[in-house]
Design an enzyme around this catalytic site. Structure first.
Site, PDB file in Angstrom:
ATOM      1  CB  CYS A 163      -1.018  -0.033   1.166  1.00 50.80           C
ATOM      2  SG  CYS A 163      -1.844   1.366   1.426  1.00 50.80           S
TER       3      CYS A 163
ATOM      4  CB  CYS B 283       0.898   1.261   4.444  1.00 52.54           C
ATOM      5  SG  CYS B 283      -0.655   0.761   5.246  1.00 52.54           S
TER       6      CYS B 283
ATOM      7  CG  ASN C  63     -12.671  10.692  -4.379  1.00 54.14           C
ATOM      8  OD1 ASN C  63     -13.523  11.265  -4.680  1.00 54.14           O
ATOM      9  ND2 ASN C  63     -11.568  10.992  -4.764  1.00 54.14           N
TER      10      ASN C  63
ATOM     11  CG  HIS D 266      -7.098   9.036   0.782  1.00 54.08           C
ATOM     12  ND1 HIS D 266      -7.413   7.632   0.554  1.00 54.08           N
ATOM     13  CD2 HIS D 266      -7.395   9.763  -0.361  1.00 54.08           C
ATOM     14  CE1 HIS D 266      -7.445   7.562  -0.915  1.00 54.08           C
ATOM     15  NE2 HIS D 266      -7.605   8.857  -1.518  1.00 54.08           N
TER      16      HIS D 266
HETATM   17  P1  5GP Z   1      -8.136   8.887  -4.641  1.00 57.69           P
HETATM   18  O1  5GP Z   1      -8.050   9.144  -6.086  1.00 57.69           O
HETATM   19  O2  5GP Z   1      -7.745   7.603  -4.147  1.00 57.69           O
HETATM   20  O3  5GP Z   1      -9.395   9.802  -4.078  1.00 57.69           O
HETATM   21  O4  5GP Z   1      -6.765  10.008  -4.233  1.00 57.69           O
HETATM   22  C1  5GP Z   1      -5.570   9.395  -4.299  1.00 57.69           C
HETATM   23  C2  5GP Z   1      -4.642  10.555  -4.152  1.00 57.69           C
HETATM   24  O5  5GP Z   1      -3.473  10.268  -3.808  1.00 57.69           O
HETATM   25  C3  5GP Z   1      -4.503  11.226  -5.581  1.00 57.69           C
HETATM   26  O6  5GP Z   1      -4.976  12.510  -5.710  1.00 57.69           O
HETATM   27  C4  5GP Z   1      -3.300  11.120  -6.058  1.00 57.69           C
HETATM   28  O7  5GP Z   1      -2.539  12.265  -6.502  1.00 57.69           O
HETATM   29  C5  5GP Z   1      -2.323  11.050  -4.674  1.00 57.69           C
HETATM   30  N1  5GP Z   1      -1.200  10.245  -4.482  1.00 57.69           N
HETATM   31  C6  5GP Z   1      -1.062   9.062  -5.260  1.00 57.69           C
HETATM   32  N2  5GP Z   1       0.207   8.660  -4.982  1.00 57.69           N
HETATM   33  C7  5GP Z   1       0.877   9.626  -4.405  1.00 57.69           C
HETATM   34  C8  5GP Z   1       2.138   9.603  -3.542  1.00 57.69           C
HETATM   35  O8  5GP Z   1       3.061   8.695  -3.848  1.00 57.69           O
HETATM   36  N3  5GP Z   1       2.289  10.824  -2.805  1.00 57.69           N
HETATM   37  C9  5GP Z   1       1.314  11.606  -2.912  1.00 57.69           C
HETATM   38  N4  5GP Z   1       1.646  12.735  -1.929  1.00 57.69           N
HETATM   39  N5  5GP Z   1       0.262  11.658  -3.138  1.00 57.69           N
HETATM   40  C10 5GP Z   1      -0.154  10.536  -3.850  1.00 57.69           C
HETATM   41 ZN    ZN Z   2      -2.472   1.225   3.522  1.00 57.47          ZN
END
Ligand code: 5GP
Ligand code: ZN
Length: 116
Positions: free
Chosen positions: A6, A9, A89, A102
């Site tokens: 993850c 994580c 989301n 998150h």
């Molecule tokens: P979701 O699409 O699951 O609601 O949001 C995931 C968020 O995590 C996205 O906005 C994406 O830009 C962010 N994200 C994905 N990988 C990383 C990472 O390695 N570091 C950071 N800071 N954000 C990440």
């Molecule tokens: Zn996790």
């Protein structure tokens, strides 16, 4: 995906670096790597919970802590007065791409509604 795969994580364990804005024993808040607004933070519980579908009554305090932290970080970032958005989301149709619970704290621009 196992917990060890993850990405959040790994960020929490500091195996992957991130721009950490806040951290305590239960939560971490980081800058989103691909910001969708001038301010785009992710508030992430340290416990691996896959999504909002997996929460229970044992998580009430942590979830309340997220709301309070979002309000505090919005104030500290100077976006409280004009307004902002706190988003979760959940699952495929909700647009979740990282399967670790998150919340997105977004602000600094006018946002539209409803989502596409
Ligand atoms: P979701 O699409 O699951 O609601 O949001 C995931 C968020 O995590 C996205 O906005 C994406 O830009 C962010 N994200 C994905 N990988 C990383 C990472 O390695 N570091 C950071 N800071 N954000 C990440
Ligand atoms: Zn996790």
């Amino acid at each position: 995906m196992t917990v060890s795969d993850c990405i959040f994580c790994k960020i929490i364990a500091k195996v992957i670096s991130s721009d950490i804005i806040y951290e305590d024993d239960r939560l971490i808040a980081i800058k989103d790597i691909n910001p969708a607004a001038p301010l785009h933070l992710l508030i992430i519980p340290k416990q691996h919970i896959a999504s909002l579908n997996e929460i229970g009554t044992e998580d009430i305090e942590m979830l309340g802590h997220i709301q309070l932290l979002a309000s505090r970080l919005a104030a500290e970032s100077g976006i409280s007065a004009r307004g902002y958005r706190l988003v979760n989301n959940c699952g495929e149709w909700g647009g979740q791409s990282v399967p670790h619970l998150h919340y997105h704290l977004l602000g600094g621009k006018q946002m539209g509604w409803p989502p596409k």
